[in-house]
Design a protein around this motif. Structure first.
Motif, mmCIF file in Angstrom:
data_model
loop_
_atom_site.group_PDB
_atom_site.id
_atom_site.type_symbol
_atom_site.label_atom_id
_atom_site.label_comp_id
_atom_site.label_asym_id
_atom_site.label_seq_id
_atom_site.Cartn_x
_atom_site.Cartn_y
_atom_site.Cartn_z
ATOM 1 N N ASN A 1 0.817 -1.210 0.000
ATOM 2 C CA ASN A 1 0.000 0.000 0.000
ATOM 3 C C ASN A 1 0.851 1.260 0.000
ATOM 4 O O ASN A 1 1.812 1.366 0.769
ATOM 5 C CB ASN A 1 -0.909 0.002 1.242
ATOM 6 C CG ASN A 1 -1.700 -1.286 1.377
ATOM 7 O OD1 ASN A 1 -2.355 -1.709 0.439
ATOM 8 N ND2 ASN A 1 -1.617 -1.922 2.536
ATOM 9 N N PRO A 2 0.495 2.235 -0.832
ATOM 10 C CA PRO A 2 1.231 3.504 -0.821
ATOM 11 C C PRO A 2 0.897 4.307 0.435
ATOM 12 O O PRO A 2 -0.267 4.464 0.797
ATOM 13 C CB PRO A 2 0.724 4.208 -2.084
ATOM 14 C CG PRO A 2 -0.632 3.629 -2.323
ATOM 15 C CD PRO A 2 -0.577 2.211 -1.842
ATOM 16 N N VAL A 3 1.926 4.796 1.136
ATOM 17 C CA VAL A 3 1.722 5.605 2.341
ATOM 18 C C VAL A 3 2.634 6.825 2.287
ATOM 19 O O VAL A 3 3.680 6.817 1.636
ATOM 20 C CB VAL A 3 2.009 4.795 3.620
ATOM 21 C CG1 VAL A 3 0.984 3.690 3.817
ATOM 22 C CG2 VAL A 3 3.406 4.216 3.609
ATOM 23 N N ALA A 4 2.210 7.871 2.979
ATOM 24 C CA ALA A 4 2.996 9.107 3.027
ATOM 25 C C ALA A 4 3.922 9.042 4.236
ATOM 26 O O ALA A 4 3.579 9.482 5.326
ATOM 27 C CB ALA A 4 2.075 10.317 3.117
ATOM 28 N N GLY A 5 5.088 8.503 4.066
ATOM 29 C CA GLY A 5 6.023 8.393 5.168
ATOM 30 C C GLY A 5 7.076 7.349 4.874
ATOM 31 O O GLY A 5 6.952 6.566 3.919
ATOM 32 N N PRO A 6 8.102 7.289 5.690
ATOM 33 C CA PRO A 6 9.217 6.348 5.468
ATOM 34 C C PRO A 6 8.897 4.947 5.974
ATOM 35 O O PRO A 6 9.547 4.414 6.866
ATOM 36 C CB PRO A 6 10.357 6.988 6.262
ATOM 37 C CG PRO A 6 9.668 7.660 7.408
ATOM 38 C CD PRO A 6 8.357 8.167 6.853
ATOM 39 N N TRP B 1 3.029 -2.522 9.169
ATOM 40 C CA TRP B 1 3.842 -1.329 8.909
ATOM 41 C C TRP B 1 5.277 -1.658 9.296
ATOM 42 O O TRP B 1 5.538 -2.255 10.332
ATOM 43 C CB TRP B 1 3.371 -0.146 9.739
ATOM 44 C CG TRP B 1 2.017 0.368 9.387
ATOM 45 C CD1 TRP B 1 0.804 -0.213 9.657
ATOM 46 C CD2 TRP B 1 1.707 1.600 8.718
ATOM 47 N NE1 TRP B 1 -0.216 0.549 9.191
ATOM 48 C CE2 TRP B 1 0.303 1.681 8.611
ATOM 49 C CE3 TRP B 1 2.481 2.639 8.204
ATOM 50 C CZ2 TRP B 1 -0.340 2.748 8.020
ATOM 51 C CZ3 TRP B 1 1.852 3.704 7.611
ATOM 52 C CH2 TRP B 1 0.448 3.764 7.504
ATOM 53 N N HIS B 2 6.221 -1.238 8.438
ATOM 54 C CA HIS B 2 7.631 -1.495 8.738
ATOM 55 C C HIS B 2 8.454 -0.287 8.285
ATOM 56 O O HIS B 2 8.288 0.173 7.159
ATOM 57 C CB HIS B 2 8.098 -2.763 8.013
ATOM 58 C CG HIS B 2 9.417 -3.266 8.491
ATOM 59 N ND1 HIS B 2 10.624 -2.694 8.132
ATOM 60 C CD2 HIS B 2 9.731 -4.294 9.330
ATOM 61 C CE1 HIS B 2 11.611 -3.341 8.702
ATOM 62 N NE2 HIS B 2 11.102 -4.323 9.434
ATOM 63 N N PRO B 3 9.310 0.231 9.141
ATOM 64 C CA PRO B 3 10.107 1.398 8.729
ATOM 65 C C PRO B 3 11.101 1.052 7.629
ATOM 66 O O PRO B 3 11.652 -0.047 7.602
ATOM 67 C CB PRO B 3 10.823 1.817 10.010
ATOM 68 C CG PRO B 3 10.852 0.564 10.841
ATOM 69 C CD PRO B 3 9.599 -0.173 10.522
ATOM 70 N N LYS B 4 11.292 1.979 6.721
ATOM 71 C CA LYS B 4 12.303 1.792 5.680
ATOM 72 C C LYS B 4 13.683 2.026 6.254
ATOM 73 O O LYS B 4 13.879 2.870 7.127
ATOM 74 C CB LYS B 4 12.058 2.779 4.536
ATOM 75 C CG LYS B 4 10.792 2.532 3.741
ATOM 76 C CD LYS B 4 10.655 3.541 2.621
ATOM 77 C CE LYS B 4 9.391 3.291 1.806
ATOM 78 N NZ LYS B 4 9.227 4.281 0.725
#
Length: 289
Positions: free
Chosen positions: A136-141, A284-287
């Protein structure tokens, strides 16, 4: 008695299929199964509420191992079932012909379609995540990934009007995605379902993944719809009045409910039943930097 050999025929004893075993109903009851012209075929076990509860326990016990198996492995096992169905094709043709009043040719077409459908669903085992999951596209890293997971234990009321093709069409999509099932066979034509149990028992399918009960649909459906450890219910074999009562009972623990529709079991099934008994897990997983 055969006039040529002077011996009595050995009639088949049908049993329930629960947890990979073949118990008789705990109540000791049976009921008469006849063909489309009212001629006696066999006695089938008349399952009780206790049998239904035992089947749910078996399905729950099997759920962890089956849902944790790889999709590829589940597909292999379902394909093995199809191989064995092909080997017992003549038996199922005879049982479907008797149950539904079909000619041998029409019954053979139904059985062939059922085997083909089982293979078709087996092929979806390692592909359904591609249509039910997403990045899913999300606004954030972050990475945001959605993936399908099985709902859990599913109660299935088999269609009353299609003793084998309809049966396969409701069992295969539920188990190929990792669910375990408790199936109530068609009330007046349970013999193809009880013979399917023999195929499942001698395949690689773990005991408890599919549990098959024969008997009065309304009697068995009520405790399954109200059972707190059943996560979903397919009402394919319920009439309108029974379906309404079962939906009300199912709401108590927020079961997923697949309402009955008048399907053409011979038509392309699509992916509807595959997707109905799936939950979506989003992670959710941080890049990394």
């Amino acid at each position: 008695m055969s006039e040529l050999t002077g011996r009595l025929a050995v009639f088949k004893t049908y049993k329930l299929y629960v947890g990979g075993k073949f118990p008789r109903s705990e109540s000791g009851r049976v009921y008469e199964v006849t063909d489309s012209k009212g001629r006696w075929l066999a006695h089938a076990p008349l399952a009780s509420r206790k049998d239904a509860r035992d089947a749910v326990v078996a399905a729950r016990k099997a759920f962890g191992g089956w849902s944790g198996a790889t999709a590829y492995n589940r597909g292999q096992i379902l394909y093995r079932v199809a191989e064995m169905l092909e080997g017992r094709r003549d038996q199922f043709v005879a049982e479907v012909a008797a149950a539904e009043g079909l000619s041998k040719a029409k019954a053979a077409a139904q059985v062939d379609a059922a085997i083909d459908r089982w293979v078709w669903y087996a092929g979806w085992s390692d592909k359904v995540a591609q249509i039910a999951g997403a990045a899913n596209p999300v606004a954030g890293p972050y990475f945001n990934l959605s993936s399908p997971e099985p709902t859990g234990v599913v109660a299935v009321l088999a269609p009353q009007d299609s003793s084998f093709l309809g049966l396969v069409s409701v069992i295969a999509p539920a188990i190929v995605t990792g669910n375990t099932v408790v199936v109530v066979a068609a009330e007046d034509a349970p013999l193809p379902a009880l013979s399917l149990a023999e195929v499942l028992a001698t395949s690689d399918l773990p005991g408890g993944v599919v549990n098959l009960l024969s008997g009065r649909t309304a009697e068995l459906a009520a405790p399954l719809a109200a059972h707190q450890d059943v996560n979903a219910i397919d009402l394919a074999g319920a009439d309108a009045d029974l379906a309404k009562d079962l939906e009300i009972a199912a709401a108590d623990n927020l079961k997923r409910v697949l309402r009955p529709t008048p399907p053409n079991w011979s038509a392309d099934p699509g992916t509807g039943r595959l997707l109905t008994f799936l939950e979506t897990k989003t992670v959710w997983h941080p890049k990394g930097t």
